[in-house]
Each structure stands twice: as structure tokens, then as C-alpha cells.
Design an enzyme around this catalytic site. Structure first.
Site, PDB file in Angstrom:
ATOM      1  N   LYS A 199       6.039   3.546  -9.569  1.00 37.95           N
ATOM      2  CA  LYS A 199       6.787   4.099  -8.428  1.00 37.95           C
ATOM      3  C   LYS A 199       6.048   3.813  -7.125  1.00 37.95           C
ATOM      4  O   LYS A 199       4.932   4.285  -6.922  1.00 37.95           O
ATOM      5  CB  LYS A 199       6.969   5.612  -8.545  1.00 37.95           C
ATOM      6  CG  LYS A 199       7.964   6.117  -7.497  1.00 37.95           C
ATOM      7  CD  LYS A 199       7.913   7.603  -7.268  1.00 37.95           C
ATOM      8  CE  LYS A 199       6.897   8.031  -6.259  1.00 37.95           C
ATOM      9  NZ  LYS A 199       7.218   7.650  -4.854  1.00 37.95           N
ATOM     10  N   GLU A 273      -7.473   7.284  -7.873  1.00 34.86           N
ATOM     11  CA  GLU A 273      -8.105   6.753  -6.670  1.00 34.86           C
ATOM     12  C   GLU A 273      -7.584   7.602  -5.522  1.00 34.86           C
ATOM     13  O   GLU A 273      -6.432   7.460  -5.118  1.00 34.86           O
ATOM     14  CB  GLU A 273      -7.738   5.271  -6.520  1.00 34.86           C
ATOM     15  CG  GLU A 273      -8.753   4.513  -5.704  1.00 34.86           C
ATOM     16  CD  GLU A 273      -8.413   4.543  -4.228  1.00 34.86           C
ATOM     17  OE1 GLU A 273      -8.883   5.487  -3.552  1.00 34.86           O
ATOM     18  OE2 GLU A 273      -7.694   3.661  -3.774  1.00 34.86           O
ATOM     19  N   CYS A 307      -8.027   4.839   2.595  1.00 32.81           N
ATOM     20  CA  CYS A 307      -8.761   5.888   1.874  1.00 32.81           C
ATOM     21  C   CYS A 307     -10.270   5.738   2.070  1.00 32.81           C
ATOM     22  O   CYS A 307     -10.990   6.722   2.096  1.00 32.81           O
ATOM     23  CB  CYS A 307      -8.395   5.887   0.401  1.00 32.81           C
ATOM     24  SG  CYS A 307      -8.457   4.252  -0.321  1.00 32.81           S
ATOM     25  N   GLU A 404      -9.533  14.520   5.465  1.00 33.76           N
ATOM     26  CA  GLU A 404      -9.039  13.159   5.655  1.00 33.76           C
ATOM     27  C   GLU A 404      -7.919  13.203   6.700  1.00 33.76           C
ATOM     28  O   GLU A 404      -6.887  13.833   6.484  1.00 33.76           O
ATOM     29  CB  GLU A 404      -8.487  12.664   4.309  1.00 33.76           C
ATOM     30  CG  GLU A 404      -8.239  11.195   4.252  1.00 33.76           C
ATOM     31  CD  GLU A 404      -7.799  10.725   2.863  1.00 33.76           C
ATOM     32  OE1 GLU A 404      -7.061  11.448   2.180  1.00 33.76           O
ATOM     33  OE2 GLU A 404      -8.204   9.618   2.476  1.00 33.76           O
TER      34      GLU A 404
END
Ligand code: NDP
Length: 494
Positions: A199, A273, A307, A404
Site C-alpha cells: 500500500k 523503519e 526520516c 520529528e
């Protein structure tokens, strides 16, 4: 005209900016060959979703609709797993050298359509064409080439031990590198003989579905790869499906944890991840000009939607003022705007929701007492944009130093000793990447040993290679992608 001039008495005056740095527009004009409607890709064919429902994919640079994308429900996800399950036996039994040929063909076809894919990627996700053209698409092809090379050499992946595929793997990918993350996920899984249900992210499904056209042209057997589009609910159907022998996820730590809870108590393998808050550490003996370029690349590449972005700059006190002033000069000349313009450095933020997240975290930085610098820049009237931003006076407890942000926002902290740099760099829930800038090899070795990060770059940043394993520590996840280690994540010992 000179970009700087000597002030009276010989001292160097500040750089002159203004319209000196203006470029004429240089729009990329290749046709992305978009369809008005994209269906699901199941069993080698494009099929309508059983619900009959579609959602809009929009261009974040101007908020215009690009296409209708099919919304997969449970019946569609079931059909995708069924197709993958049917294909598995013969795909796994296909000799590795034959599987390698398919991967090689996919890579070559992608190269042939590289320009078209780069434009589509930029329109769908907002990243500058310079990056999709020079990084995303070539790197995606490189991953298929690299794994094509492995497919007939699998006996060397784990010398002395025979490896076998796992079965059908469920994969969910994010919106920051849509095509590249697809390649990171598909290539090793297929080389090893697995079949896939994948997906893509809701806001960036188009290049995945364009790649499905390439899979057809490459003659990949039906069912080996199945693509189901939709939002988080569809993702949860893919990751929770009993037909999955393994789940591979790239995305936020929050969703990663939800998937781990979903799979707790099952024997399904996982690769996660997840997020990061990398420290980019600059010592006083670093080549400052080079380090400034690395800092800029570390945080402004792909609008900071990375990331492993170097989102915390740790700078040695003796050079802090110098580095910060050079950084300010450098970001004054970054061009923010139309992602399809070949001169653009910072394109559009991927979605309205992500822009709101960035604004929220920036506001928290101001509230908590950090000092913000943004160069004057004109942002387009329509679309989602955020200027390059630096924060000084940041402490470790500030949210902008811990969370983040996933945007073009750099938090700057200082340090005095090597030990303090290590302590501050490791003072995070994450552990995906780090950067070290110094002239001393011994210091690089010590830092790379003591930094709790999956990747440590020295005197560079954001370097990737298909042969180099990538992955995190702590809340940045587990498992590796790329290299021999990444292949082993899709294998069991026979
Ligand atoms: P998500 O983690 O939600 O998205 C990643 C993928 O997971 C998307 O395909 C998403 O679908 C899918 N997904 C969402 N919910 C579920 C679920 N319950 N089960 C299975 N799959 C699911 O990231 P967001 O897009 O929401 O971004 C939020 C924040 O996450 C960002 O601000 C950023 O900080 C961070 N992020 C980190 C990334 C990284 O690589 N480290 C990548 C992306 C985001 P869909 O998008 O279609 O809803």
C-alpha cells in the site's frame, strides 16, 4: 556582478542579496502521462475497487486535482493476498537468474521513462524536480539493478546456509519518497522469491501505479506484486492480514507501534523503519564551508520530509557564531517555490495536514523561547509551502529538539566537549542517523562507535547506496533495508 564586496578598510562586508540571485523560470515540461483514474493493481491487472469508491490525489504545489485513486476495502485487500498467494509457489520456484531478469527489465524500463516518472513524482508529492530527476528515480532504478544482481547469487547471501523466501509479504510505505520506498520494498522481496501486497501513502500513490504499468510491460507474472491504494484503514488491513508472512513498514513511530500491537502474539516477521531526530555534529576543526553545505542538504533536502534528516545541528562553541552566520547566508539564497522549476531548492510541503504539523511545532519552538530565523522569501499564493527555518537558543527539552518535525526546520544546539556532543546526540528516543564533521579520523571512529544511530555519516550527509544497509535503533525501528542484510530480512533459513 560580484556577489560580495570589500568594505572600507579591507574587511569583508556581508553578501549582497536582493535580485542578484534571481533566475529566470526553468520549468520542466516533460509529459507525466497521468491517467484521470487509477484502479487497484491486483493479479497483474488494473481492477476497480469492489466498493466503487475513489479519492482525489492533489498536487500540493497548487492544490489542483491530479487523478482519482481507488480506495481499497477489505474485499480488495483479500483479493490481493489471494492473488499473491496463488503466484507464490511458481515465483518462488522460478530460478533466481530468471527472477533477476524481471528485476533488470523493471530497472531498464524505469530508466527509459525516467523523465516522465520524475515529473509525476514531483507533481504528486511536491519535491523539487531536481531531486526526483537526480535522486529518487535513478536510485529507485539502482535498487532494482542491485537486486537483479543478487537474484542468481542467493547462496552467497548467508554463506554456508541455504535461504528460502518467506511467502507473501505485506508492505506499507510513506509519502516522502514514494517511488524510492517502493523500490526499497519490492526489489529485495522479489529477488528472494516472495510475493507482495503493498500500500502506497494516500497522498502519493501515482508513481506506484505507474510502476505497475512497467511491471506489466516487463511481463512480471500476475500476482507477484499487488498494489492496493487507500488511507490508514487500508494500511491496517494490509498489515493485519492473516495471509502475510511478514510485514515491512516505513512511516511514523506512532503507526509503527500500532502495527506492532496489531501483530503481537503472531509469528509474523516485521521490519520497522520509523522516525528520526538525527544530530548533525560540527566540530571546530571541520571544513566549515563543506559542513554548511552538508547541514543544508541534511535538513532542506526534500523539504525536510526525510526520516534521517539532520534536524538537530550540534555545533562546537568555538565555531558556533561562524557556522550560524554562514548558514543564514546560505539559506537566504535557497529558492522556495514551484517544484517543477529546475532552479527550485525547496518545493511544496506534501499535504495540508503536514503543513499544519510543521506550523504547530514551529509555534511550540517560539513559545518555549527558541529564537527563529527565516530569510525573506515570497511563497506562492496557492499550494502548501514553508520557508527554510533555523532555531537558535534551543535546549534539549524543547519539543523542536525532541520531536520529528518532518519539515524544513533546523534546531541548533551547541556543545563544548566530545563527551557532551555524544551525550546530547544520543539524548533522543530515536536512533536512525547522525553526521560528524571533523578533520580527525580518530574522532570519527570514536563518534561512530558511540553514537546510537543506524547510519553515521562522516564529512557528508544523506548518502545512500543500494548495497549499504539502512535502519534504526530504539524508536527508529528495527531490521535493515539494503545490502545483504536487507535481503536476509525477506528470507528464512531452509
Ligand atoms: P504515517 O506513519 O501515518 O504513514 C505511513 C504509512 O502508513 C502511510 O501509507 C499510511 O497511510 C499508513 N498507515 C497509517 N495508519 C496506518 C495503520 N494504522 N496501519 C497501517 N498503515 C497505516 O505517517 P503520516 O503520513 O501520518 O505522517 C505523520 C508523521 O509521521 C509525520 O509528520 C512525520 O513526522 C512522520 N513520518 C515519518 C516517516 C519516516 O519515514 N520516518 C514517513 C512519513 C511520516 P496513509 O498515508 O495513506 O494514511
Amino acid at each position: 556582478m560580484p556577489a560580495s564586496r570589500k568594505a572600507k578598510g579591507g574587511a569583508r562586508a556581508g553578501l549582497i542579496f536582493g535580485d542578484l540571485w534571481e533566475f529566470d523560470p526553468a520549468p520542466e515540461t516533460a509529459d507525466p502521462r497521468l491517467k484521470e483514474r487509477y484502479d487497484l493493481f491486483i493479479a497483474g491487472r488494473f481492477v476497480r475497487p469492489r466498493s466503487g469508491r475513489y479519492f482525489d490525489s492533489i498536487n500540493p504545489a497548487n492544490e489542483r486535482k491530479l487523478a482519482d485513486i481507488a480506495l481499497a476495502g477489505q474485499a480488495d485487500v483479500d483479493a490481493a493476498y489471494e492473488a499473491a498467494g496463488r503466484a507464490f509457489r511458481s515465483w518462488a520456484a522460478t530460478p533466481g537468474r530468471e527472477r533477476g531478469k524481471f528485476l533488470f527489465r523493471i530497472a531498464r524500463l524505469l530508466q527509459e521513462r525516467a523523465r516522465e516518472f520524475a515529473v509525476a513524482e514531483t507533481m504528486d508529492g511536491g519535491k523539487p524536480i531536481r531531486e526526483s530527476r537526480d535522486f529518487d528515480v535513478p536510485m529507485a532504478a539502482a535498487h532494482f539493478f542491485y537486486h537483479a544482481g543478487w537474484a542468481d547469487k542467493l547462496e552467497y547471501v548467508a554463506p554456508g546456509r541455504a535461504v528460502a523466501p518467506l511467502g507473501v509479504v505485506g508492505q506499507v510505505i510513506p509519502w516522502n519518497f514514494p517511488l524510492l520506498m517502493l523500490a526499497w520494498k519490492l526489489a529485495p522481496a522479489l529477488a528472494m522469491g516472495n510475493c507482495v501486497v503493498l500500500k502506497p501513502a494516500e497522498t502519493t500513490s501515482i508513481t506506484a501505479l505507474k510502476l505497475a504499468e512497467i511491471l506489466q510491460d516487463a511481463g512480471l507474472p500476475p500476482g507477484v506484486v499487488n498494489l492496493v491504494t487507500g488511507a490508514g484503514e487500508t494500511g491496517a488491513m494490509v498489515t493485519g492480514h492473516p495471509g502475510a508472512a511478514k510485514v515491512a513498514f516505513t512511516g511514523s513511530t506512532e503507526v509503527g507501534k500500532a502495527i506492532m500491537r496489531q501483530l503481537a502474539g503472531t509469528d509474523r516477521r516485521m521490519t520497522m523503519e520509523l522516525g528520526g531526530k538525527a544530530a548533525n555534529i560540527v566540530f571546530d576543526d571541520a571544513p566549515i564551508g563543506q559542513a554548511v553545505e552538508g547541514i543544508v542538504d541534511g535538513i532542506f533536502f526534500n523539504q525536510g520530509h526525510v526520516c534521517c534528516a539532520g534536524s538537530r545541528l550540534l555545533v562546537h562553541e568555538p565555531v558556533a557564531d561562524l557556522v550560524i552566520s554562514r548558514l543564514k547566508d546560505r539559506i537566504r539564497v535557497l529558492r522556495v517555490g514551484d517544484p517543477l522549476d529546475k532552479n527550485t531548492d525547496i518545493g511544496a510541503i506534501n499535504s495540508r495536514a503536514q503543513l499544519a504539523t510543521i506550523r504547530r511545532l514551529v509555534a511550540s519552538g517560539l513559545r518555549e523561547g527558541a529564537v527563529m530565523f527565516q530569510p525573506p522569501c515570497r511563497l506562492p499564493d496557492r499550494g502548501f509551502y514553508f520557508p527554510p527555518t533555523l532555531f537558535t537558543n534551543v535546549t534539549q527539552s524543547h519539543r523542536i529538539a525532541r520531536e520529528e518535525i518532518f519539515g524544513p526546520v533546523l534546531s541548533i544546539l551547541t556543545f563544548r566537549t566530545v563527551d557532551e556532543a555524544i551525550e546530547k546526540a544520543n539524548n533522543t528516543a530515536y536512533g536512525l542517523s547522525a553526521g560528524v564533521w571533523t578533520d580527525k579520523g580518530s574522532r570519527i571512529l570514536r563518534m561512530s562507535t558511540e553514537l546510537k544511530a543506524g547510519v553515521v555519516w562522516a564529512n557528508t550527509f544523506n548518502r545512500f547506496d543500494p548495497s549499504s544497509p539502512f535502519g534504526g535503533y530504539k524508536e527508529s525501528g528495527f531490521g535493515r533495508e539494503g545490502g545483504r542484510q536487507g535481503l536476509l530480512e525477506y528470507a528464512r533459513f531452509a
